[in-house]
Design a protein around this motif. Sequence first.
Motif, PDB file in Angstrom:
ATOM      1  N   ASP A 298      17.318  48.592  10.881  1.00  0.00           N
ATOM      2  CA  ASP A 298      16.063  47.869  10.677  1.00  0.00           C
ATOM      3  C   ASP A 298      14.836  48.756  10.852  1.00  0.00           C
ATOM      4  O   ASP A 298      13.771  48.473  10.291  1.00  0.00           O
ATOM      5  N   HIS A 299      14.960  49.830  11.630  1.00  0.00           N
ATOM      6  CA  HIS A 299      13.815  50.702  11.892  1.00  0.00           C
ATOM      7  C   HIS A 299      13.926  52.047  11.184  1.00  0.00           C
ATOM      8  O   HIS A 299      13.184  52.988  11.507  1.00  0.00           O
TER       9      HIS A 299
ATOM     10  N   ASN B 162      17.121  39.964  21.981  1.00  0.00           N
ATOM     11  CA  ASN B 162      16.102  40.465  21.047  1.00  0.00           C
ATOM     12  C   ASN B 162      15.084  39.395  20.689  1.00  0.00           C
ATOM     13  O   ASN B 162      13.923  39.704  20.379  1.00  0.00           O
TER      14      ASN B 162
ATOM     15  N   LEU C  79      22.044  49.758   6.323  1.00  0.00           N
ATOM     16  CA  LEU C  79      22.941  48.834   7.005  1.00  0.00           C
ATOM     17  C   LEU C  79      24.383  49.337   6.954  1.00  0.00           C
ATOM     18  O   LEU C  79      25.117  49.242   7.947  1.00  0.00           O
TER      19      LEU C  79
ATOM     20  N   ASP D 137      24.798  52.145   9.422  1.00  0.00           N
ATOM     21  CA  ASP D 137      24.815  51.608  10.778  1.00  0.00           C
ATOM     22  C   ASP D 137      26.177  51.007  11.101  1.00  0.00           C
ATOM     23  O   ASP D 137      26.719  51.213  12.199  1.00  0.00           O
TER      24      ASP D 137
ATOM     25  N   GLU E 270      17.734  49.400   2.016  1.00  0.00           N
ATOM     26  CA  GLU E 270      18.185  48.534   3.107  1.00  0.00           C
ATOM     27  C   GLU E 270      19.695  48.456   3.167  1.00  0.00           C
ATOM     28  O   GLU E 270      20.294  48.464   4.250  1.00  0.00           O
TER      29      GLU E 270
ATOM     30  N   ASP F   1      13.388  42.824  21.191  1.00  0.00           N
ATOM     31  CA  ASP F   1      14.377  43.918  21.186  1.00  0.00           C
ATOM     32  C   ASP F   1      14.765  44.356  22.599  1.00  0.00           C
ATOM     33  O   ASP F   1      15.096  45.521  22.844  1.00  0.00           O
TER      34      ASP F   1
ATOM     35  N   SER G  95      14.788  42.658  15.782  1.00  0.00           N
ATOM     36  CA  SER G  95      15.780  43.296  14.909  1.00  0.00           C
ATOM     37  C   SER G  95      17.182  42.845  15.284  1.00  0.00           C
ATOM     38  O   SER G  95      17.425  42.400  16.408  1.00  0.00           O
ATOM     39  N   ASP G  96      18.085  42.976  14.331  1.00  0.00           N
ATOM     40  CA  ASP G  96      19.487  42.696  14.596  1.00  0.00           C
ATOM     41  C   ASP G  96      20.247  44.009  14.735  1.00  0.00           C
ATOM     42  O   ASP G  96      20.948  44.240  15.703  1.00  0.00           O
ATOM     43  N   ARG G  97      20.088  44.895  13.752  1.00  0.00           N
ATOM     44  CA  ARG G  97      20.648  46.238  13.804  1.00  0.00           C
ATOM     45  C   ARG G  97      19.478  47.202  13.944  1.00  0.00           C
ATOM     46  O   ARG G  97      18.788  47.509  12.967  1.00  0.00           O
TER      47      ARG G  97
END
Length: 442
Positions: A147-148, A62, A227, A230, A223, A68, A141-143
Amino acid sequence: MTPLDLAGYLIAALMTAVALWRMPAALWGDEEDKRRRALWGCYAGFAVALWTKTRAVRIALNDSAVTDLAVLIKHYTATIAILAILSYIVAIYGQYPDGGTVPRHVRFARTVQQVAAKASIATLVLLTVLFFTVVDRSVPSDRFVADHAGQWGATLYMSVFYLYLGAASAVCAYQWALATAGAGLRHLRIGLGMMTFAMFIGVGYTVSRTLFLWVSAVDTPSESFALRFDEITEAAQVVLFAFFAVGASIPALSKGRRRAKLWRAQAGLHGLWRELMTAFPEQPFDPPASLARELTRFGTPADLRIDRWAADIADAVEKLRHYVPDTLLPAAKSAAGSNSTDSSTDGSADSEKAGPLTEAYWIKAALTAKNSGTPASTAAAVEAQHATDQDGEVAWLVRVATAYRTVPQDRAAQVLAAALSADTGPSTAGAAPRTASTEETA
């Protein structure tokens, strides 16, 4: 590292191990066997996809020149894996004669597979276009989903992928549920049941994530909530792949146990078989080799090789009957009985060991006679075996071969000498004393 990250590494390693384990059968199996290749393609595709989800790999990808990138690679490989598994479902039904009746669920599977082949190409193209045009990739992004959340571009992109994934999961769940109900073998029912359960989790995973993304596009979640959602769905996916990998491996493990049993039988029979084939070199198809070499003769299936060895041993024993007197059988019984009595804790003969040990003494003494130059004559008496099938015969021969390794050469020579001393008159079968045959004398 969080427990979820650790679980991600473990499930990726598990899927990779399964892919590597099944790779030889897929690459070097029968050219007409499409099932193994299709299933292996599924394992390999999902293994790559799962590695792109692990923390170290996804962060590295990413943060690369293509922001990403882990997401795009994951979806590419997962799409290919899904197509492979749909091909596997069609392949397991086999061929039906032209003009014959094809069951409805088979027709359905074939139709889905044909549609999926075209849909996969369209999905890959559409994912690529959306990824590079409408997805906001200004910040790595990480997750990705968390994140989106609330972004229309990412929602549309993920919806395309989840539509393909969810439809495929539903088809697999339906087909494997039918197969589970009709499976006759217990280990097959368990394996298919676990795979069916995994696909139901997959359906729930895609539906819940799709709903989350579209609801988030209307009302952006916090947020922390995004998270948390997810992480929960990611944990469900870890469970999904665990059930899928283990369930798909259970039928193969059953075959693996059978193969291991055959290898153990080969290891047990090899010493006896090799000595007999050395005495009768014209008997085997190939000259006897070391155990390591025999175990790595992949050109011949292990079960066929075991059957051949059993036949070779039986034929060699039949030939040895012509080199010994009838009195060898009672002499071998006496030696086996004394051995069993000496080793028994209560002083009684162990009948379970006496039978194979008697055979072992007889064979070793007969080999001694043959190797010492005794001329062939009439066939001596032997004790009939009562194996009801090939497996029973192999099991008996393994016990004989095990006992054979415990018989010292000098003790076998003593048994032969005792038999020859007792052979002072006509044999129990009414034959004359042991002499060379007419042909040999001539």
